[in-house]
Motif scaffolding. Structure first.
Motif, mmCIF file in Angstrom:
data_model
loop_
_atom_site.group_PDB
_atom_site.id
_atom_site.type_symbol
_atom_site.label_atom_id
_atom_site.label_comp_id
_atom_site.label_asym_id
_atom_site.label_seq_id
_atom_site.Cartn_x
_atom_site.Cartn_y
_atom_site.Cartn_z
ATOM 1 N N LEU A 348 -36.605 100.743 -5.526
ATOM 2 C CA LEU A 348 -36.928 101.516 -6.618
ATOM 3 C C LEU A 348 -35.714 101.544 -7.484
ATOM 4 N N ALA A 349 -34.383 101.334 -6.951
ATOM 5 C CA ALA A 349 -33.162 101.099 -7.830
ATOM 6 C C ALA A 349 -33.407 99.821 -8.618
ATOM 7 N N VAL A 350 -33.812 98.740 -7.842
ATOM 8 C CA VAL A 350 -33.855 97.454 -8.556
ATOM 9 C C VAL A 350 -35.047 97.364 -9.258
ATOM 10 N N HIS A 351 -35.997 98.394 -9.284
ATOM 11 C CA HIS A 351 -37.266 98.243 -10.141
ATOM 12 C C HIS A 351 -37.286 99.583 -10.797
ATOM 13 N N ARG A 352 -36.331 99.805 -12.000
ATOM 14 C CA ARG A 352 -36.144 101.092 -12.467
ATOM 15 C C ARG A 352 -37.662 101.424 -13.221
ATOM 16 N N ARG A 355 -42.672 101.090 -8.951
ATOM 17 C CA ARG A 355 -43.466 100.233 -7.986
ATOM 18 C C ARG A 355 -44.656 101.051 -7.728
ATOM 19 N N SER A 356 -45.836 100.387 -7.672
ATOM 20 C CA SER A 356 -47.001 101.011 -6.987
ATOM 21 C C SER A 356 -46.920 101.024 -5.669
ATOM 22 N N PHE A 365 -43.620 94.826 3.362
ATOM 23 C CA PHE A 365 -44.212 94.016 4.840
ATOM 24 C C PHE A 365 -44.974 92.903 4.403
ATOM 25 N N GLY A 366 -44.785 92.457 3.197
ATOM 26 C CA GLY A 366 -45.736 91.250 2.762
ATOM 27 C C GLY A 366 -47.151 91.381 2.646
ATOM 28 N N ASP A 367 -47.425 92.603 2.771
ATOM 29 C CA ASP A 367 -48.806 92.883 2.750
ATOM 30 C C ASP A 367 -49.279 94.068 2.035
ATOM 31 N N PRO A 368 -49.879 93.614 0.599
ATOM 32 C CA PRO A 368 -50.171 94.833 -0.330
ATOM 33 C C PRO A 368 -51.170 95.875 0.201
ATOM 34 N N ALA A 369 -51.804 95.543 1.332
ATOM 35 C CA ALA A 369 -52.870 96.354 1.950
ATOM 36 C C ALA A 369 -52.258 97.318 2.813
ATOM 37 N N LEU A 385 -35.857 114.062 -2.341
ATOM 38 C CA LEU A 385 -35.602 113.787 -3.604
ATOM 39 C C LEU A 385 -36.788 113.990 -4.587
ATOM 40 N N GLY A 386 -37.828 115.059 -4.247
ATOM 41 C CA GLY A 386 -38.712 115.072 -5.041
ATOM 42 C C GLY A 386 -38.731 115.617 -6.296
ATOM 43 N N CYS A 387 -37.398 116.292 -6.650
ATOM 44 C CA CYS A 387 -37.348 116.483 -8.062
ATOM 45 C C CYS A 387 -37.007 115.340 -8.857
ATOM 46 N N TRP A 388 -36.323 114.243 -8.227
ATOM 47 C CA TRP A 388 -36.038 112.987 -8.888
ATOM 48 C C TRP A 388 -36.918 111.904 -8.902
ATOM 49 N N LEU A 389 -37.955 111.973 -8.269
ATOM 50 C CA LEU A 389 -38.831 110.962 -7.911
ATOM 51 C C LEU A 389 -40.156 111.109 -8.645
ATOM 52 N N SER A 390 -40.712 110.364 -9.375
ATOM 53 C CA SER A 390 -42.022 110.025 -9.985
ATOM 54 C C SER A 390 -43.090 109.293 -9.045
ATOM 55 N N HIS A 391 -44.268 109.560 -9.193
ATOM 56 C CA HIS A 391 -45.144 108.590 -8.677
ATOM 57 C C HIS A 391 -46.558 108.060 -9.899
ATOM 58 N N ARG A 392 -47.079 107.048 -9.197
ATOM 59 C CA ARG A 392 -48.112 106.285 -9.878
ATOM 60 C C ARG A 392 -47.418 105.673 -11.169
ATOM 61 N N PRO A 393 -46.357 104.891 -11.189
ATOM 62 C CA PRO A 393 -45.923 104.255 -9.945
ATOM 63 C C PRO A 393 -44.904 105.137 -9.506
ATOM 64 N N TYR A 394 -44.446 104.913 -8.252
ATOM 65 C CA TYR A 394 -43.126 105.441 -7.564
ATOM 66 C C TYR A 394 -41.970 104.963 -8.473
ATOM 67 N N ARG A 395 -41.107 106.084 -8.959
ATOM 68 C CA ARG A 395 -39.918 105.617 -9.505
ATOM 69 C C ARG A 395 -38.864 106.674 -9.623
ATOM 70 N N PHE A 396 -37.487 106.472 -9.828
ATOM 71 C CA PHE A 396 -36.608 107.592 -10.275
ATOM 72 C C PHE A 396 -37.086 108.129 -11.818
ATOM 73 N N CYS A 397 -36.888 109.358 -11.787
ATOM 74 C CA CYS A 397 -37.405 110.045 -13.113
ATOM 75 C C CYS A 397 -36.416 109.475 -14.116
ATOM 76 N N GLU A 398 -36.940 109.613 -15.418
ATOM 77 C CA GLU A 398 -36.192 108.886 -16.753
ATOM 78 C C GLU A 398 -35.081 109.953 -16.870
ATOM 79 N N GLY A 399 -34.702 110.980 -16.539
ATOM 80 C CA GLY A 399 -33.532 111.521 -16.616
ATOM 81 C C GLY A 399 -32.487 111.568 -15.885
#
Length: 432
Positions: A348-352, A355-356, A365-369, A385-399
């Motif tokens: 998540l840190a390298v894909h700001r 990621r879905s 795992f090399g397996d999207p399923a 880390l719930g306050c600082w993580l968003s989902h759909r997609p998973y990512r660190f919050c913008e702030g």
């Protein structure tokens, strides 16, 4: 032409001396940088690469300072592994004597705390400096059955010249890490070692199965301690108004009142009595209990604290002991990461942009399923880390300002990891 890994287990089971000679040739060629059609096993080749980068001399074993008897005793008394020594002895020592093996138990720092078994093999181990208090870290004594499992977080057998240091080439080891069932933290490694002609294909599975029995005993002890805490805290919570929870030192719930039950509350790495902001609960009054904490929610805390601007430092610069530290309006706290959570937060840190679940499954795992596994792990991450993580997609919050601390040598990134995305990052660093 692709190199074929040497099938050590099969060859050694048929002819240990022949296997040792073959491994010695592979080792000499690898260290000399010569091309060869036969390669060491991947786990050994990766370990040799790490050890070469750390500067260990392959021709001369280096013995760092052995701990004093007093320090060994202190570590024994503080180690949770002391509680599972009977399990380890029953599972391993009944065979180690006749089979000319010894059992070695080391702590998370790679220091030998206990060593028992065949007297003749114990004397031989003394010649290697493999005694109580010895430092068996991989970056100190090279590839070995204690230090290498501690780095890769999985069982490893090291046979003959698979040991990086030449003087250990007459030795065979099989080690398995033992983790704390409460938080996934590695407590140490149990290892069975002996002369190379004692190697058996089933040794590694045997040692690993006994390590899992030891973890099961630790889990039983944890449940027993929670029952004791529940017995003392439940009457106290029954007299309280508002929302409160009694947890053990690791955040596992013993009793709760006025709020939904959660099996565990994420606690900062260091917690003290007083008013503290906790990721899962908000502002709480923290009071000590025998064996745990009483957490009383302060209703006037407001939720704004949890959503303010924050600086998140993800520290992956070491071989183990990875942490995430959050600094914001409510102060600063740190959380030690399990190997799997370190991988996920790295991605998540390298894909700001995020990621879905399928993308993370592909990365991990090399397996999207395998989205069910990813979602289960991310739900655990969100507990702290719930306050600082968003989902759909998973990512660190913008702030949030996110700092990623990596090893000085990128090839040492999360050395335990077999996640394709992490392996790819290490391989890219090796090529560049």
């Amino acid at each position: 032409m692709a190199k074929t890994p040497l099938n050590v287990t099969h060859l050694a089971a048929v002819d240990a001396a022949r296997a040792a000679r073959a491994l010695s040739r592979v080792r000499e060629a690898t260290l000399a940088g010569r091309r060869t059609t036969v390669a060491p096993r991947p786990v050994i080749e990766e370990s040799w690469g790490r050890v070469l980068r750390s500067g260990v001399d392959p021709e001369h074993g280096f013995r760092s300072g052995t701990l004093t008897d007093e320090e060994v005793q202190r570590r024994r008394e503080e180690s949770p592994l002391r509680h599972v020594l009977p399990v380890l002895r029953r599972g391993l020592l009944s065979v180690t004597g006749p089979a000319r093996h010894i059992m070695v138990v080391a702590d998370a720092d790679g220091r030998v705390l206990w060593r028992e078994g065949s007297p003749a093999v114990l004397r031989k181990a003394d010649g290697f400096g493999f005694g109580p208090g010895a430092d068996c870290r991989e970056d100190v004594v090279g590839t070995n059955g204690v230090g290498t499992p501690a780095v890769v977080h999985r069982p490893v057998q090291v046979f003959a010249a698979e040991h990086f240091v030449r003087s250990h080439a007459s030795w065979t080891c099989a080690g398995a890490p033992i983790t704390d069932p409460r938080d996934g933290r590695m407590l140490g490694v149990v290892d069975v070692s002996g002369p190379l002609d004692t190697m058996h294909p089933a040794t590694l599975a045997w040692v690993d199965s006994v390590a899992r029995l030891a973890e099961a005993r630790l889990r039983e002890r944890h449940l027993e301690s929670l029952e004791r805490l529940r017995a003392t805290s439940a009457p106290l919570l029954a007299r309280l108004g508002g929302r409160a929870v009694a947890v053990d030192r690791h955040g596992w719930t013993a009793a709760v009142t006025g709020m939904p039950y959660a099996s565990r509350v994420a606690l900062p790495k260091s917690l003290a009595a007083g008013h503290r902001w906790l990721p899962a609960l908000g502002l709480c009054a923290v009071e000590p209990l025998a064996g745990g904490w009483l957490l009383r929610h302060l209703d006037d805390a407001g939720d704004a604290l949890s959503h303010g601007a924050a600086r998140i430092v993800l520290d992956l610069s070491r071989q183990r002991g990875w942490t995430v530290t959050v600094t914001g309006g409510a102060g600063s706290w740190s959380h030690e990461l399990s190997p799997r959570h370190a991988e996920l937060l790295y991605l998540l840190a390298v894909h700001r942009a995020g990621r879905s679940a399928a993308g993370l499954a592909e990365d991990m795992f090399g397996d999207p399923a395998r989205t069910v596994t990813v979602r289960a792990e991310m739900s655990r991450v969100r507990r702290y880390l719930g306050c600082w993580l968003s989902h759909r997609p998973y990512r660190f919050c913008e702030g949030a300002e996110v700092d990623l601390l990596l090893p000085a040598d990128p090839r040492a990134l999360l050395p335990h990891s077999t996640a394709p995305a992490v392996v790819g990052a290490r391989d890219s660093a090796a090529v560049s």
